[in-house]
Structure formats: structure tokens, C-alpha cells
Design a protein around this motif. Structure first.
Motif, mmCIF file in Angstrom:
data_model
loop_
_atom_site.group_PDB
_atom_site.id
_atom_site.type_symbol
_atom_site.label_atom_id
_atom_site.label_comp_id
_atom_site.label_asym_id
_atom_site.label_seq_id
_atom_site.Cartn_x
_atom_site.Cartn_y
_atom_site.Cartn_z
ATOM 1 N N LEU A 1 0.866 -1.165 0.000
ATOM 2 C CA LEU A 1 0.000 0.000 0.000
ATOM 3 C C LEU A 1 0.906 1.218 0.000
ATOM 4 O O LEU A 1 1.707 1.403 0.925
ATOM 5 C CB LEU A 1 -0.902 0.014 1.235
ATOM 6 N N LEU A 2 0.792 2.042 -1.040
ATOM 7 C CA LEU A 2 1.647 3.217 -1.190
ATOM 8 C C LEU A 2 0.825 4.465 -0.880
ATOM 9 O O LEU A 2 0.064 4.948 -1.715
ATOM 10 C CB LEU A 2 2.204 3.285 -2.613
ATOM 11 N N VAL A 3 0.950 4.969 0.350
ATOM 12 C CA VAL A 3 0.290 6.212 0.725
ATOM 13 C C VAL A 3 1.164 7.365 0.229
ATOM 14 O O VAL A 3 2.391 7.335 0.388
ATOM 15 C CB VAL A 3 0.100 6.309 2.246
ATOM 16 N N SER B 1 0.446 -7.462 -6.286
ATOM 17 C CA SER B 1 -0.643 -6.658 -5.726
ATOM 18 C C SER B 1 -0.095 -5.357 -5.148
ATOM 19 O O SER B 1 0.791 -5.377 -4.285
ATOM 20 C CB SER B 1 -1.366 -7.454 -4.634
ATOM 21 N N MET B 2 -0.624 -4.237 -5.632
ATOM 22 C CA MET B 2 -0.169 -2.935 -5.153
ATOM 23 C C MET B 2 -1.300 -1.930 -5.271
ATOM 24 O O MET B 2 -2.049 -1.950 -6.247
ATOM 25 C CB MET B 2 1.051 -2.470 -5.943
ATOM 26 N N GLN B 3 -1.417 -1.045 -4.265
ATOM 27 C CA GLN B 3 -2.470 -0.033 -4.246
ATOM 28 C C GLN B 3 -1.871 1.306 -3.877
ATOM 29 O O GLN B 3 -1.039 1.403 -2.976
ATOM 30 C CB GLN B 3 -3.553 -0.418 -3.231
ATOM 31 N N VAL B 4 -2.298 2.361 -4.582
ATOM 32 C CA VAL B 4 -1.882 3.730 -4.276
ATOM 33 C C VAL B 4 -3.009 4.423 -3.533
ATOM 34 O O VAL B 4 -4.175 4.367 -3.948
ATOM 35 C CB VAL B 4 -1.521 4.503 -5.557
ATOM 36 N N LEU B 5 -2.666 5.090 -2.426
ATOM 37 C CA LEU B 5 -3.649 5.820 -1.625
ATOM 38 C C LEU B 5 -3.211 7.280 -1.525
ATOM 39 O O LEU B 5 -2.435 7.649 -0.638
ATOM 40 C CB LEU B 5 -3.771 5.201 -0.229
ATOM 41 N N PRO B 6 -3.684 8.146 -2.431
ATOM 42 C CA PRO B 6 -3.337 9.576 -2.339
ATOM 43 C C PRO B 6 -4.077 10.226 -1.178
ATOM 44 O O PRO B 6 -5.258 9.961 -0.949
ATOM 45 C CB PRO B 6 -3.810 10.149 -3.684
ATOM 46 N N GLU B 7 -3.392 11.102 -0.460
ATOM 47 C CA GLU B 7 -3.996 11.846 0.635
ATOM 48 C C GLU B 7 -3.588 13.305 0.519
ATOM 49 O O GLU B 7 -2.410 13.613 0.335
ATOM 50 C CB GLU B 7 -3.541 11.295 1.991
#
Length: 320
Positions: A250-252, A280-286
Motif C-alpha cells: 500500500l503506497l500512501v 498486488s499494489m495499491q496507491v492511496l493519495p492523501e
């Protein structure tokens, strides 16, 4: 002498106005210099504040401090234990930031909100130190983190924790280190560590090190960390090291940060490469500042829920 942050903001605003109409090279250099001085000044102020605010132990919890995984005084970790220990508890393993040259496992911003939240969910929380620049380059630091993980897994049963149910987390420079280990799990195996279930990278600005170092102007902290050898850049770059055996991640990333790199752009590049490899990889922009992404994780928010949901899914997938 460091210019006060408010003064820098005013100078930055003037610089941006000047360059908006005619962004000639000299004005662009002034703009980038102001941005770098502001970043350095704010980072220094934040670090001084962190040193004054050391982590507290959540009510009812216990902590075992300074467990050694090597001979150097920096090769230590702290283990935070929930008031109610349950068998086979999952482990959240945290690596602090600080530009590869400073930082500490005992800072409140590294521990407090995260430990309070995840201990409340029955996790064991580990906060780790590693050797730093100039004594240890980023590859050596990654190997330290891997050795610390091996030690935690070796002793996990004494804390009623499950050595198979571990998620790595890191912020800033620590986010780079855990992303590198997640991209190249051979580094973990070489240290004797078992495969973790995933990695949470909190706003790394160094996911593509060659691209970072290839820019016309790079802040000095990156030169200090990565040097001038392109072969070394590739060896410590998560994007270049990513392979089919990589860990889920998980890439925040801060969607408001754009200098010296845009971390969300870097995260999407890594995600795209991972997709091609079947990882499996997910980007979470904040829309949060770099420090807030670290400090506010664990507080009640959609951000915390999104990270917690990802971790819960990860620790539910145990390889036997």
C-alpha cells in the motif's frame, strides 16, 4: 542562519509570482532554492519538536525497550504490547523517517497514534532503529531493518505474536527502506527473516531513485544518501528492484507535495510496474502534508480506516 518559516513563505510567494510570468532559468533557480531552504527549515523545526515529544505508552499497555538485534547502539527496537495479549497476534513493524540521517524509534510522531490504534485492535506494535548516514548507506540501513525483522520474528512467540502475520510500515526514508525490502524480498531472506504479509509505505519520495537523482537540481540530503553512482541508485531503488516475488504494498502518498518529486506520480509508476508483474499494489493519495501522513495515522479518519482495512486484509492471508 536559518530564515524563519513565515518569512520563507513570503519569499516563496514572491518567487512564484515572479516566475509565473517569465520562468527564466535564474528565477527558476531562486524558486527551487527557496523551496529547498523552506523544506530544510521546516524539517529541522519538526525534528526538534519530535525530540521534545517522546512516545508515551497507551493506557494499560506495556513496552519492552531497546531489544538488540546487532552490536551497534542503533540496532535496537521497542515492542509495544496490548493490555490483553491474544495468541497469534499480528505484528505492525514500524520504521521511522528522517532523511536516512536522523530520526528515532521513540518519537511520538512515529509511535503514539499508531500504537494506540493498533494495540486496541490486538496487534503487537514494533518500532525500530537502524544505523544512519553517514555511518550506514541506505542499502546497509535496509539490511539492518531486515535483521531487526528476523529478530522480531524469532522472538515473536514470547509476546504471543505470530511471526507469520507481520506487516512492514515506514515513513519518508523509512518508507523507502520498507518499499525496497518489499520490492526485493531476497534482502529479507538473506537476513534470515520470514516473508511478511505486506508493506505500507507512507509518502516515500524515493521510489524511483535514478529518476530522482537524474533531475537537474536535487536536494543535498539525497546526494548524501545516494551518492553519484547510477549502478548504486538502481540497486536501492524500489522501482528498479521490483520483481514478481515482491510483497503486496500500500503506497500512501501526499497529493500536495511536488518537490523534489511528486510522490503520487512515483507511486503510480511503481503500481504500473507491479501490475505488469502480477504483484498486488495499491496507491492511496492523501491531501495531507508529508509529516501529517505519519503523525495522524491512527486518529479517527477515513485515512486511518483505509490503511487499517488494507492491513486487516493482509494479516488475514497467512501462508502455512
Amino acid at each position: 542562519m536559518r530564515v524563519a518559516a513565515p518569512t520563507l513563505v513570503c519569499l516563496l510567494a514572491l518567487g512564484l509570482l515572479a516566475t509565473a510570468s517569465s520562468p527564466v532559468p535564474a528565477q527558476q533557480r531562486i524558486r527551487e532554492r527557496i523551496l529547498q531552504h523552506m523544506q530544510d527549515g521546516l524539517q529541522s523545526d519538526a525534528e526538534g519538536h519530535e525530540r521534545a515529544l517522546l512516545a508515551s505508552v497507551p493506557p494499560g499497555a506495556n513496552v519492552e525497550r531497546d531489544i538488540a538485534y546487532g552490536q551497534d547502539p542503533k540496532q535496537r527496537y521497542d515492542v509495544y504490547l496490548p493490555a490483553q495479549l491474544h495468541a497469534n497476534a499480528p505484528v505492525l513493524f514500524m520504521v521511522h523517517g528522517g532523511g536516512w540521517r536522523r530520526g528515532d524509534k521513540a518519537y511520538a510522531s512515529v509511535v503514539d497514534n499508531k500504537a494506540t490504534y493498533w494495540l486496541g485492535k490486538g496487534f503487537v506494535f514494533v518500532s525500530v532503529n537502524n544505523r544512519l548516514e553517514p555511518a550506514a548507506d541506505p542499502m546497509t540501513q535496509a539490511r539492518d531493518v531486515a535483521a531487526a525483522l528476523a529478530s522480531v520474528q524469532q522472538h515473536a512467540r514470547q509476546w504471543r505474536a505470530d511471526p507469520e502475520r507481520v506487516v512492514l510500515m515506514g515513513h519518508s526514508a523509512g518508507a523507502h527502506l520498507v518499499a525496497l525490502l518489499g520490492s526485493a524480498p531476497a534482502l529479507l531472506r538473506q537476513a534470515g527473516a520470514r516473508r511478511p504479509l505486506g508493506v505500507v509505505s507512507l509518502d516515500s519520495g524515493a521510489l524511483d531513485v535514478p529518476a530522482l537523482m537524474g533531475q537537474a537540481r536535487v536536494p543535498q540530503l539525497y546526494h548524501d544518501a545516494f551518492g553519484s553512482d547510477p549502478a548504486y541508485w538502481a540497486s536501492v531503488s524500489p522501482l528498479q528492484q521490483l520483481n514478481r516475488n515482491a510483497l503486496p504494498m500500500l503506497l500512501v502518498c501526499s497529493s500536495t507535495r511536488h518537490f523534489p518529486t511528486a510522490p503520487c506520480d512515483e507511486a503510480r509508476k511503481l503500481e504500473q510496474r507491479a501490475r505488469a508483474l502480477g504483484v498486488s499494489m495499491q496507491v492511496l493519495p492523501e491531501a495531507m502534508q508529508h509529516g501529517a501522513i505519519n503523525q495522524q495515522l491512527g486518529l479517527a479518519s477515513n485515512y486511518t480506516r483505509a490503511v487499517a482495512d488494507w492491513i486487516d486484509r493482509a494479516v488475514g492471508q497467512v501462508r502455512r
